[in-house]
Every structure is written in C-alpha cells, then in structure tokens.
Design an enzyme around this catalytic site. Structure first.
Site, PDB file in Angstrom:
ATOM      1  N   CYS A 199      53.118  36.435  49.248  1.00  0.00           N
ATOM      2  CA  CYS A 199      53.228  35.180  48.494  1.00  0.00           C
ATOM      3  C   CYS A 199      53.006  35.448  47.000  1.00  0.00           C
ATOM      4  CB  CYS A 199      52.221  34.152  49.014  1.00  0.00           C
ATOM      5  SG  CYS A 199      50.523  34.512  48.546  1.00  0.00           S
ATOM      6  N   THR A 241      28.648  30.042  56.190  1.00  0.00           N
ATOM      7  CA  THR A 241      29.837  29.659  56.946  1.00  0.00           C
ATOM      8  C   THR A 241      29.600  29.804  58.450  1.00  0.00           C
ATOM      9  OG1 THR A 241      31.223  30.390  55.121  1.00  0.00           O
ATOM     10  CG2 THR A 241      32.296  30.138  57.254  1.00  0.00           C
ATOM     11  N   HIS A 268      27.742  26.842  59.588  1.00  0.00           N
ATOM     12  CA  HIS A 268      28.634  25.685  59.746  1.00  0.00           C
ATOM     13  C   HIS A 268      29.332  25.723  61.107  1.00  0.00           C
ATOM     14  CE1 HIS A 268      28.584  23.886  55.712  1.00  0.00           C
ATOM     15  NE2 HIS A 268      28.702  25.076  55.165  1.00  0.00           N
ATOM     16  N   ILE A 286      35.400  28.796  42.404  1.00  0.00           N
ATOM     17  CA  ILE A 286      35.305  30.220  42.769  1.00  0.00           C
ATOM     18  C   ILE A 286      35.254  30.349  44.282  1.00  0.00           C
ATOM     19  CG2 ILE A 286      33.713  32.205  42.822  1.00  0.00           C
ATOM     20  CD1 ILE A 286      35.076  32.055  40.168  1.00  0.00           C
TER      21      ILE A 286
END
Lengths: 342, 342, 342, 342
Positions: free
Chosen positions: B96, B40, B43, B287
């Site tokens: 939530c 990540t 990226h 996942i």
C-alpha cells in the site's frame, strides 16, 4: 572610564581612557562585572585577515559580559536600575525582512557589540534595552558572562536531532566544549570530541565526551566509522573553523546525516561536494549567533535544570587589566573559557 | 504446543493445546523465551468494547516477546537458526501507499501479532522474517521482550523536541514510565509525571521524574502552570487514554506547544477545540506503534549508551502459566511491566 | 467621528459619534478607506456565546481595513504621513515568551483590534506602528483590506505540504475560499471544496476548486475516499467551525495526513480520538491569525506574482453606513467577502 | 539481443549482441519500449574521470526507460505479464541501516541500473520486482521513460519550501528544466533560470521560468539580488554541477535561505564557507535519486493533475540505434530530453 581598544590597524589591544557611554532613549548602561574572551576577540587582537576586513579602529572590543544596569534611557520600560543582566551581542536593525520574520540574528544590517559598536572590555557598556537578558537568581554572575557563547552551542547543537544519535564534535574551544556537555545531557548515544590539543581534549572528557581523538595522532574519520559500524556519525558539529577538520567533518558524516558548521575558516575551503555532500544527501546547516530569544530561554532552562555541568569550562579567572595575558593564553590553546573581572 | 488463547467471545483467556506453527517461505519460527503483558492484552482479556470489535476468536494473544529462531522458511536469508530475536508486532502488507513510503506501521491493511494473527503467549510463534530484530549482545533477553513497548515510548517522545523542554506525562503505565526515563535522559528541563495510582507514581520517580502529581489529590493543570510561570508545558505526552487526562493534557500545554496522543480512549472524547487547540496553535500528533525500523535503531542506541535506567520498569516476573494472575495484577494497577517466562 | 459599536451587551451594532483617537508615542492614526466584514464581526453582531465572553461594551468593532496614515506618535520612525497601510490585527505585548520567540500572534496577553481595543468600523483607527503594513503599489487599496484574512488562509494552508497533495477544504467562507485559491496555485493535485451553501460552492469553483461537494446532498467523507483510492486526503483544512464538518475532517484524512483546524466551533466537540487521530497518526495543527510578519511577506509575494485569482472573492461593495445590511448578508451565507468603503 | 555497451575502458559505446537476461526469483524482465538519455550516460560515453572510477566494462548502460513485463521470476507477486512499467533505477540492498529506515535511495551498498548492473539501452532489461512502477493509464509510455529524471526534480525541488518563494535554478538540462516547471506550478513567486546556453534558456522560458539569465552575458548573482530587494533568493536549486555556478548559487541565496545541490561537479569545489554559508545560516541539502517511493507518488499525482506542462521537455525522438547521434547532441547542449525508441 578605563577600556581596552583596538586603536590603530595593527596587532594588539591598548588600554585607553574613554568617555563613559551615554545610553540613548531605548538603551541601558551596564556596569561590567565579568566579561569573557571569545575567539573573535583573539582574531581582533592578532589583527588577522578577518579582523582587518571587519574592524574600524578605534573600537572598544569584548562582547561576552554580565553586569548591573546603572542608567536607563528615557523610553526604557523593560529593565530598571540595579537589574543584573547578560547581553545578546547581535543587534538587529528591526526593520529588515530577517528582523521582521523572527530572525534578527541574521539581520541584513547586523551590528555586533565589540565589533561594530563599542564593547565590554571596559568599565561600562551601553546596549539596546531589548538586548539585555535578566540573569535568573539561580545563575551566578560569573556564569552569566558565558550565557552568550553557551547560546552558540545550544543553537548549533539543537539544530540537529541529538537524542539517540552518535555525535562527533570537531574543535574543543569553549563553544565546542559546551556542545560536548549539551549533547551529552541531551541523550546522545555517544559524543566523540576531536582536537589537536590534549589540554582541551581532557576538558572535553571532563565535560562528558564518551571518546576523545587527537587528530594529530589518529584519523578521526576512520575512528568514527569504526565506532559506527562503518556508517559514519549521524550528527557532526564543526566548531574549529580549520580546513582539515571541515573536510574530515564531511567525510565523517553518514548518508542522510547532518553537518552543523559553526567554526569560521579564515579563507575558502575545498570540498568534495559530489561524494561528501550530494551522494550522501547530507544536510548542512550554517549557524551563527543565537535565535533571539528562543535560544536564551533554552539556555536558561538547561541551567535551571541543573543537568549541565559547566564547571570545567571556566579554566582561568583574572582581572580585566591582565587582558594581554589572557590573549596570549588563548593563543596557546591551553585554556577553556577565561573570565575577566572588572 | 501449549498456548493461551481467546477461544470464545467472552472475558478471560484459556490455556489450549495448539499445533506448532509452520513458517511460510519468508517467515521464521521463534521459540518464545520471554513474553510480556501489554495493556492491549488486558483489553482482550477483559473483552471490552475495543476487544469485541477487533478480535475474532479463536486467537492466541501476546505480542511482546523475545526468543530463539528454531526454524526458517525456504526463502529466509536475513536470519538463521539460533539467532536471538525480538519482534516488531506490526505486519505491513508491503504494497500500500503507506508501506511503500516508509510508513508500514500505519499500513492500510495492517495486521498485528496477537490481535490479527496468532501471538506469543505460547511456546512458539511464527513471524515474517522482516519483523525479527536481532538482539544485540549487550541486551539481556529479558529486556529484549520490552524493546517493543520501549519503542512506543521512543516513537512518542521523540516526535516532540525534548531537550530543554518542560515535559508533562499523563499516565504511568509501562509506556508512560519508559517515556519518563527517555525524556529525562534526552535533556528535558523537567519531567512531571501524572497518574492516579501512587504505586506507579513512585515508579515514575525512580525512573527520573522531577515531579509526580496524583491527579486525584491535586489539579495537574494548575500544578503545571504554576511550575512554568503560567505558560504551560512545552510538551505533553498523553499515555493514559483516560478522558479526564486527555482534556487536562490539552489544557496543560502552552501556546504553540505539542501534545502527543498515544493512550487509547475507549470511546469518543469531548474537547474544547477552540480554546485548547486552535487559539493555542497546539501541534497534536497521534502516535501508534514504532517507525519501522528507525525507532528500533534509536531504541538499540539508547540501550547501548547505558544512559537509560529501565531497571525499575520490570516489577514482576512469573512463568507463562500464571498468565491469569498477571492479568489480575495489571487490572489492579499495582505493577510496572510483567515479564513471563516460557 | 462616526463609528459602529457594540454599546450594550445585546445583539446589534449602533452607529455612534466617538472621539477621534489620539495615537500614543509608538502609534499611528489611520484614516480608514476600506474595511471588510469578518465572521468574528458577525459573532459580535449576533452577540453569541463567544461574543458575550470576549467583548466588553462599549467597543468599536472591525479589524480588516486599509487606509492612510494621517497622524504619527512622537516616537514613530517606521512610517510617515500619507503612507497607505493595511493592519495586522493581533497586538502582542512584546514581553512574553511567545512575543520574544517570534510568535507574537499567540502572545500570552494578546489584544485584538475590534475585539479588545477599538476597531475599524469608524472614520479613524489608531494602531501600534509595528502593526501597520505598507501597501505595495501593485495592490489596490480595496484588496489591501483583505490582506489580513488572506493571511489567515496562507498561514493555515502553508502549515501543510500542499504541492502534489490532494487537499480537502471544509467551509467556503472568505478564508476557506482564499485557501481554495492558494492551494490551487501551490500545486495541489486536487482541491475539493465542501460546504452546505451552493452560492459559496460556486465561488469555490471559480476560485479553482477541482471538485465541490454540498455536504447536505453527498457524504464528503465517502467522496474523498473514492477520489483517493480509498486512502483519504493528505491534507484537510477545516475552515467552517461546524461540529459535523470537524468530525468529517478527521474521518476524511488519510493515515499520516494533516488536519489544519482554523474554523472556531462555538462549543465543545466530540471526537473519536482513537480511530480518527491516534491509529491514523494524524498531524493536527491549530491555526490562528498570521505569523508576524512571515505570513505577510508571503501574502505580498503571492499577490505580486499575479498567480492568485482573488477576483471572485469580493462579492459585495457598499458604504460603511450600510453595515447592518452587510451583517444580514453574512448571516444568509449568500456572499463572499463584503468590502465597506468609508 | 541487441544492446549498447561500454566494452572497453575508453570513450564511446559499442552495439553488441548480448544474451537476453533471465530474471531471478524476485525479478521481472522488461521489453524496453522507450529509453532516454541521462547526463550520467554521457559521462560514461565520454569516459571521463567519474566514469572511469565507477564503471567496470563490459556494461550495458541506460537507466531511464519504460516497457512491458514479458517474464516474471518464480516469486514475483506484485506484477504480471503484460504490465507496462517504468523503473526506479536505484537498487537498495534491503538490509542496511538506510534501507531499513526508509532511505534505500542512499543505501550503503547501492547498485544503479546501467552503472553497476546492466541497463536499458537494449531490447530487454531485468530489474527487481520492487523497482518496477506501474505506468498509470493517464501517462503515455513515452512520458513514462522520463518519470525517473522528473523524480529527481521533484525530490530536489520539494526539499525546499517553494510556495511564495523566489526560486533560482542554475542549470537547464532536463532535470533543471523539469524543476522550472515544477516550482512554477508549486506556487513560486518567481522562477529565475540560469544557463550559458540560449537554446536551453528558451526551453526554460517555455516551461514556465519568469526570467532567464545567460550567465555568460549577465552576472546572475547581481540579477537575483536586484530582483529580491537586495535580499537574495529564498531557494536556489543547483542543477548544473559547474563550479562557477555552484559558487554563484551560494552567493545568490539569502540569509536563512536554502541551497539544494543536485548537479554533480567532476572535482573538488572551493567555497567561501564563512561568508556564503555560516554567516548566512544557509540550509544546504544534497539530493540524489528519488525517495522510494514517496517521490514516485508525487510525480504521478502531479502528472495526473494535468498542471505540469512537460511538453517542451522532450525535444528529440530517435531510434535506439542512433544512440551515437543522441550522445553527440547531448554534448552540444542543443537539446532537452532525447527519447529513444527500441
């Protein structure tokens, strides 16, 4: 042919001369090469309460075996002469709800080889063709006779989540020992083996137990809690059938944990259902036999993977005609699996 | 304090002088000791389509780390100064439906450290107290920075039945490599690792793969079918995010098998849903992240068991100020996990 | 005997004079009383891409039927002359891994009646004895011909947790309509039915849908999110096979929710795997056929319970010789299930 | 404020004048509007063995209630003054393995309102903010006090597969009665309710039982087997806690079936573990409390769906100061749920 049978409703087994079985249309005749002794055989030998309720003499006993197909019924298409096979010992009726939903091992009219029909402590045994499992070339025929009890251990152990779990195994007979090896290679965080017999505990250690507890000397429940920060074991496999051990198994499991019950007690058991099962939200799963044939594929895969060390499991080898000695050895507890050659 | 941040919407990362964060009432301030590089982060460094859609500069990035608590908010009760901690990088809203049903890792208003809030490529990082995971004494601090990606692998791999299964793993980045090690110790019959990079395939072999396939040279689907009697793999873990690999993953799985999707493709993917998913009755499970904290307990258990060989995984160590070199190395694919020390 | 067959590789079906089938040893011959039209039959009639790839003319088609056993093979033991039976249309090989592990509906060498062997759009059809399911006396023979597609709906719907869930069903053909009825009696919080055809949506309403959405007029994804506090549906059943609907299905499901894929698209589908599947941790399950015979027991139980209102489902009844009209009706979408009497 | 408490270790409850509780930082103070009587309250009233072991007087009891928030602790952010709330009665420690893995209802250091901390048979009760559940506008406040026991029934019943199953429920107290209603709307093939009290059996019938059995008059095990073609029930819910019933529950379940244990026996129970659990491969699941808050969402969904007919469940309404009469009524068994208004 020569065979060992329960001929009268009393202790012991008698060598008899029996007729060679003739396979039906969908049956095969197997020449027994190796056959091994199960706890069930010893129940029958001793003629205990369970045996008296389930065995109708005369009956040739024995159900763990491997051998060669020497005759096939007229409609047999899945096996041929000369094939080496092991046997699934549970014969489903093929017609009941359980059989028709993939659960023939808990068939409503189940027959078991060596219990309800004649078995393998003999030169020959006939079985339905669908109960014969071809022995892969990687597996020695001696090992093949213990695929069936190894299947018990696979079916029992893999009914719980093993990888990353602390596992406690009560009872180190051959199925318990197999479960020690299995859970160890299946990524258990720890495998605690419990028994009252040091011989078997030493075997457990050789098969991969990370800790052994002689429950005559130490309280296994206290040990397990100490080793798990007071939480209890995530998975408990009860393979002994002993009342004391069964009660300990329920006290040893953590909240939300799983208790697998495989060992058969001879009578009723007192349980603290409120504290040890309900408040804990324990999952309990009874296990019998093997899933046909899901378990067999898994057993074969594990053997082929080469990861499973079963070498310590077979502690004695002797000819079938020494069956009486074998039974006495089982009674002493000073053995793992005993393999008899025909 | 010194930190590395995306300061403008363009490629690269810039070293900046930032204010030391001040923890809120339920937060702790961690002095970063080690922090490692995730896909990540790369990226974001490259500023690709995904990064442009998710990052709002200025943002200090980095989310895999371990360090020492040096300040605690006024209401913090579960950690104290001096504690060594790793961090769960997913911050749930706590209110939530997902958070209130034990699934805060898929919170409807999820925030991720180093993506939505400032991260760990810095001297200090502040995190909610409940995201701090105490490092057990058995685990070196260097390893602690990779508990988070190891958790990805645990969460992904254990979403399928591994024991006795033939497992195929597409993509041998750090999470794929961890999955190789995990499935191997969790009793997989076989573990086939697939990648296009020989460096990473060699690492896969060292971490326990029973077979490696460079999919530039061999068709992995054909290999997997050949190795499984034409049946396909029971479990396929897709850890690459590459479109070609994702399509192969679905073709490689057997009827009734499981495909775990973890690697993130950068765009839409074409799939043969009829043949590769419906007629096969494939189970597919997306996942992301880790189950909080079920996965962490499992990770810790596996590390404590000593069975998991992660040693080959960390291939490079360098100081944080060489972050740019680390990023280039990730781009080359010639690395496992890179750990940066503060 | 009279039968309808695909005789040449081109659109249409032709009435032919065929030889009456002769059952093999383990087969029964069924005199067809009622047979109904499936979407698959329409694919074959139209001779679309899927049909061209799967059908080798000449082939008598049709696979949903009920009738009377009028002849039995020499080894048949489970059924007798005069029995009324429906048929499981999937014929497993009985020998492969799938068949031997209780999953013969995804047999590695599966044959389907009316696709791979001759089917039921005929006076007589022969089937393996184990594929014949006795019709319980509570079930009219007309209803018995739709046990097979109802089984599809049961297998699909009960692969997810329905009780207490908000359920969305894309596609209101006969299987989708059956799923509407099933999920409604299985305790769904709400059942939203989506289609582009108002005729079918009205049927869905009569079968228990709590809401219907014509997706040509309203965006079903937006509707579903509005009805679930922005969360998305917990369970989505995709029964249309349409690419637009499949993409909507994935966008409609909530984080951690379940997408059941049953409708067969004719080609490849583009999916946003990252956002709609991975980040959501969606569970996806492909569904084909029925679990043999677990699904059949459930179907029968539900019918016997009297809770399932299937009355609106059969919209048309006509003699078999009007098959061509039936096919045109299916093409128009202005029908539920069409039952043909022999 | 006025309250009812166990003030001395002896039978009975005494009305006392207590100090109004002062909420802690993360607590809210609720003005009780309605509170209902649970079997646990009756155990405490009678001062039986279980109560003696668990209650340390003085203790205000009662844990099923609904009311209005009239004061909030300094750090409360999720609720505000005037909110109408029901309460989850299980208070997790928030730090143990169970709490941190989404299972705080089986917390290792669980506290229960009205058992371990002061309860709701009072004008005011304070609870942690996270234990307060906002009452949706569709639910009358009277019904809201029984969300908690209804949650028990949901948690218990949905731990098994209900749709299409024949379900037997032993014990028709309020939770058993709720389970009758739930399994009936969740698609059970049949729901057999068993009790020794005709009053409660009649309530069971009104709530949807397809058959009632007074086990003083008929053998429920024989009835269940007769109704299931000799197979036994697929799902058995044990909600009585009575030893005779628990033993019957295990004999009533089919091979491979599920026994849910919820009713708490007062002492140890003798079970035939071999025949009734192992040979049957029974699944047994202990159930306590509710999954926090997964169960609550399901309860709320079911209520909103309008499918659940709870109307017969509340049989008596009286003011809180008639608590002694209410307890006597519970003792007689001639009641469903008794709701007390403050």
């Amino acid at each position: 042919m020569k065979a060992f049978a329960k001929v009268r409703p009393e202790p012991g087994l008698v060598q008899i001369e029996a007729e060679k079985p003739r396979p039906g249309n969908h049956e095969v005749l197997v020449k027994v090469k190796v056959t091994s002794v199960c706890g069930t055989d010893y129940h029958i030998y001793r003629w205990d309460e369970w045996a008296q309720a389930h065995i109708k003499p005369p009956r040739i006993i024995g159900h763990e075996f491997a051998g060669e197909i020497v005759e096939t019924g007229s409609d047999v298409t899945t096996h041929k002469l000369g094939d080496l096979v092991a046997a699934e010992s549970h014969i489903g009726c093929g017609r009941c709800y359980q059989c028709r939903t993939g659960n023939s091992h808990i068939c409503e009219r189940l027959a078991i080889i060596g219990v309800d029909v004649d078995g393998s402590f003999a030169e020959y045994v006939k079985i339905p063709e669908q109960n014969a499992w071809p022995i892969p070339s990687e597996v020695p025929v001696e090992t093949a006779s213990i695929l069936e009890p190894l299947g018990n251990a696979v079916h029992a152990a893999f009914a719980a989540d093993i990888a990353g779990s602390d596992v406690s195994i009560f009872g180190c007979g051959p199925v318990g020992l197999s479960a020690v090896a299995l859970t160890s290679v299946a990524g258990a965080l720890s495998v605690t083996a419990i028994d009252i017999n040091d011989y078997r505990l030493k075997l457990a250690q050789r098969m991969g137990a990370s800790k052994i507890v002689n429950s005559r000397e130490l309280d296994p429940v206290a040990e397990i809690h100490r080793d798990t920060e007071g939480r209890g074991a995530r998975v408990v496999l009860e393979m002994s059938g002993n009342e004391v051990a069964i009660r300990q198994a329920f006290r040893a499991v953590r909240n939300g944990g799983t208790v697998i019950l495989f060992g058969l007690p001879s009578g009723e058991i007192r349980l603290n259902v409120a504290d040890d099962l309900i408040f804990k939200e324990a999952h309990v799963q009874g296990i019998v036999g093997r899933e046909i044939f899901r378990t067999w594929y898994t057993v074969e895969s594990l053997l082929k993977s080469g990861k499973l060390n079963l070498q310590p499991l077979i502690t004695h080898r002797m000819p079938l005609n020494r069956l009486d000695d074998a039974m006495k050895l089982v009674g002493s507890g000073e053995c793992g699996k005993i393999v008899l050659s025909a």
